[in-house]
Each structure stands twice: as C-alpha cells, then as structure tokens.
Design an enzyme around this catalytic site. Structure first.
Site, PDB file in Angstrom:
ATOM      1  CG  ASP A 174      -3.193   3.944   3.924  1.00 23.83           C
ATOM      2  OD1 ASP A 174      -4.290   4.073   4.545  1.00 23.83           O
ATOM      3  OD2 ASP A 174      -3.065   3.435   3.154  1.00 23.83           O
ATOM      4  CD1 TRP A 177      -2.151  -2.283   1.540  1.00 25.04           C
ATOM      5  CD2 TRP A 177      -2.941  -1.100  -0.170  1.00 25.04           C
ATOM      6  NE1 TRP A 177      -3.156  -3.137   1.083  1.00 25.04           N
ATOM      7  CE2 TRP A 177      -3.614  -2.498  -0.185  1.00 25.04           C
ATOM      8  CE3 TRP A 177      -3.325  -0.329  -1.085  1.00 25.04           C
ATOM      9  CZ2 TRP A 177      -4.786  -2.762  -0.851  1.00 25.04           C
ATOM     10  CZ3 TRP A 177      -4.560  -0.495  -2.123  1.00 25.04           C
ATOM     11  CH2 TRP A 177      -4.922  -1.839  -2.027  1.00 25.04           C
ATOM     12  CE  LYS A 187      -8.540  -2.077   4.469  1.00 23.02           C
ATOM     13  NZ  LYS A 187      -8.684  -3.350   3.650  1.00 23.02           N
TER      14      LYS A 187
END
Ligand code: PMP
Length: 350
Positions: free
Chosen positions: A163, A100, A187
């Site tokens: 992030d 990511w 999530k």
C-alpha cells in the site's frame, strides 16, 4: 488570488500549474467546445488520454511490461478486500506498522487467514524474519497517520504487496521486490476517486467471481474501462504526471521530500517544545506527526498557523497532536515558513 501552504494529509494540494491548465480547458478541451467531463469515455481523445496516463506511470516508475497498470475506483480501502480476492489468497502475512496496516488486516481477514508481525505503539518498523507458506506479504510503505516509513522491505520468497497510498511517486519502486503496488490518488497523484493498481499479471486470478469493475484481470483487458471510468480524475492525474516529469521525475521528487522532511524533523528534534516519537530511521518523509509540550495549546497552534497561511496542520483524530503532510505538490517555501512559525509560537508559548 491567494494560494495557502496546504499541509493536508489527503485529499491534498495539487500543483498550481495543473489546476490552471484544468481551469483553462474547462469550457473547451481540445477544441471540442466542451470539457473532458462531458463526453464519452469511448471517444478516441479520452482513450488516448488514458493511454498517455498509463504510459507516464510506466515510464516515471519504470514499471516492467509484465505488470498491469489500472485506474480503478473504491479507494485503497476497497483494495484491502479486493486484493486478497484478485490474488486468490488463502493465507497472508501482514507487516503491521500503523493504522492503515490494521485496516488492511481487517479487510484481508474476511477472505484469508492472516498472520501479523508488529503491533502498537507504532514508533518503529518491526523486525521481519523470513516469510513463507503464505500467498503474499502485505505492507504499508508509508503510514499516513503514525508517520512510519518502511525504508526497504527486502527480498522475499513470496509475492510482496504494498500500500503506497501516501508515498507513491515520491520515490522509485524496486520491482524486483514488489509484485503489486497500489494507492489512492488523492495525495501525490490527483483528486480522490481514482485508485492506481500496478500488478504482476501472472498473479491475477482469472476467476474471481467479482463484478468486472473490481476484477483486476478484466480491467486490464479493458484498459481500465470495463464501465464508465473516473475520467476527470484520470485527466488530472495525467497532468500531474506530466508536471512530475517536467520537474525532474521521481528522483527529483524524492530529493525534495528528503530535504523537506529533514528540515522539519531537525526543527522538532532541536526543540524541547515539539516532539516526534518515531525512531529516526523509520520516520515518514511524507507525514510528520508532532506533539506540543502542552496539548492544551494545539487548537491555538492550528488557529494561528491558519492565520499565517499554513493550513490543515491538525493531527488525525485517532492520535491527536499536529501533523504536517509534505506531498510532492507542496512548494519548497512551505517547510521554512512552517519552521519559522513553530519557532515563533514556541517563543511566545513555551
Ligand atoms: N492507505 C493509506 C496509507 C492511506 O493513507 C489511506 C487514506 N488516507 C488509505 C489507505 C485509504 O484510502 P482511501 O480513503 O482512498 O480508501
């Protein structure tokens, strides 16, 4: 009704209580004889619901008043491009800890010069020296695929952007170390379709040239309602946040995540059949990737796990192996059940 143990990396399991509340309100929300999905976002009850969601974010994460709390769309992926533009960045430093981070680098490179610390294989957090001469430092708090967690980013002379897609609301955030924190909801927070952005207002560019929906300062001024927002997603998020409060807040979520992760890593480490390559101090509490001694057994493992009610344990397609995601809504009985299954599977196949 049967609820299985959901180890999905995202979209992930939601608290059963939240789903039951949503179910009971689906035909009649607040006595209106209609669901929250079917009325105007300008309705005062919907506006109040957005205000409540924002207030719960602020209180659960102790967000300072000079930060905007935004419910946006486009996912964390959109933010890889939108954050450089909204912060007017020309030079960015990225701490690269996994897949990511790599995507954040690619997004940022379209808008700014990007310096990088860190590279594959992603089994530890690289040493980060003093960062200077850039508009901000970006890092991914929890790498969902590689299972690497940055425990403490430290204090930096430049703004820090994080992030936190796969770890937000699983531990407190130190706002003296962070200027912008963002994450997709799917999530720990709610369904996909909502992206939470928490950003220090004075860093937001007043002239991005972006469409208003993607302009953080404009969305802040409009309370995340520049246009029709993802109402149902924010409605569910508001309920998840209330559930987190009732369960003891972010500190309680953190303790649970530590306990769950420790139990699973312990089982992996004391076996010769399972392995996790990440340095112990850098291991994720949210996503635990693990390999089987014989990769040919992976399909059988996943299949038999499903038969035992342990769902979605296959690893990400880019790295293979297995992965157990241990988000906030995962019941505490799930990890002991998984550990027992793993031990039985090893006994039969090891
Ligand atoms: N960052 C991290 C750490 C992620 O785990 C994900 C999704 N799994 C993303 C970014 C991308 O999120 P989205 O699909 O919401 O764009």
């Amino acid at each position: 009704m049967k609820r299985t143990f959901n180890f999905s990396a995202g979209p992930a399991g939601l608290p059963t209580r939240v789903l039951e509340q949503a179910q009971s309100e689906l035909l009649d929300w607040k006595g209106l004889g209609t669901s929250v999905m079917e009325i105007s976002h300008r309705d005062k009850r919907v506006v109040a619901m957005f205000e409540s969601a924002q207030a719960r974010v602020r209180s659960l994460l102790a967000v300072p008043d000079d930060y905007a709390v935004l419910f946006l769309q486009g996912g964390a992926t959109a933010m890889f491009d939108l954050i450089p533009v909204n912060l007017g960045a020309r030079r960015i430093h990225v701490l690269n800890t996994g897949a990511w981070s790599e995507k954040a680098i690619k997004g940022a490179q379209k808008h700014a010069q990007v310096e990088v610390t860190g590279q594959a294989p992603y089994t530890d957090v690289p040493e980060l020296g003093p960062v200077a001469g850039v508009d901000y430092l970006h890092y991914c708090h929890n790498e969902t695929i590689h299972g690497v967690r940055v425990g403490d980013i430290g204090r930096h002379a430049v703004p820090v952007v994080c992030d936190a897609s796969s770890s937000i609301f699983a531990e407190p955030i130190d706002w003296t170390q962070h200027d912008l924190v963002y994450g997709g909801a799917q999530k720990n927070l709610g369904p996909s379709g909502v992206t939470l952005v928490i950003a220090k207002r004075r860093l937001l560019s007043a002239d991005t040239g972006l469409a208003g929906v993607f302009d953080f300062a404009k969305q802040d001024a409009a309370d995340s309602m520049v246009n029709t927002p993802p109402v149902f997603g924010v409605y569910l998020i508001e309920k998840v946040l209330e559930w987190i409060e009732d369960e003891g807040g972010v500190d309680a979520m953190q303790q649970r995540s530590i306990d769950r992760a420790e139990a699973l890593y312990h089982a992996i480490d004391q076996s010769d059949f399972y392995s996790n390559p990440v340095a112990p101090h850098a291991r994720s509490r949210m996503n635990v990737p693990f390999l089987l001694a014989d990769p040919a057994l992976e399909d059988r493992f996943a299949q038999q796990a499903e038969q035992a009610g342990l769902m979605f344990l296959k690893g990400h397609r880019s790295v293979g192996g297995m992965r157990a995601s241990l988000y906030n809504a995962l019941p505490m009985q799930a990890v002991p059940a998984l550990v027992q299954f793993m031990s039985e599977f090893e006994a039969k196949n090891g």
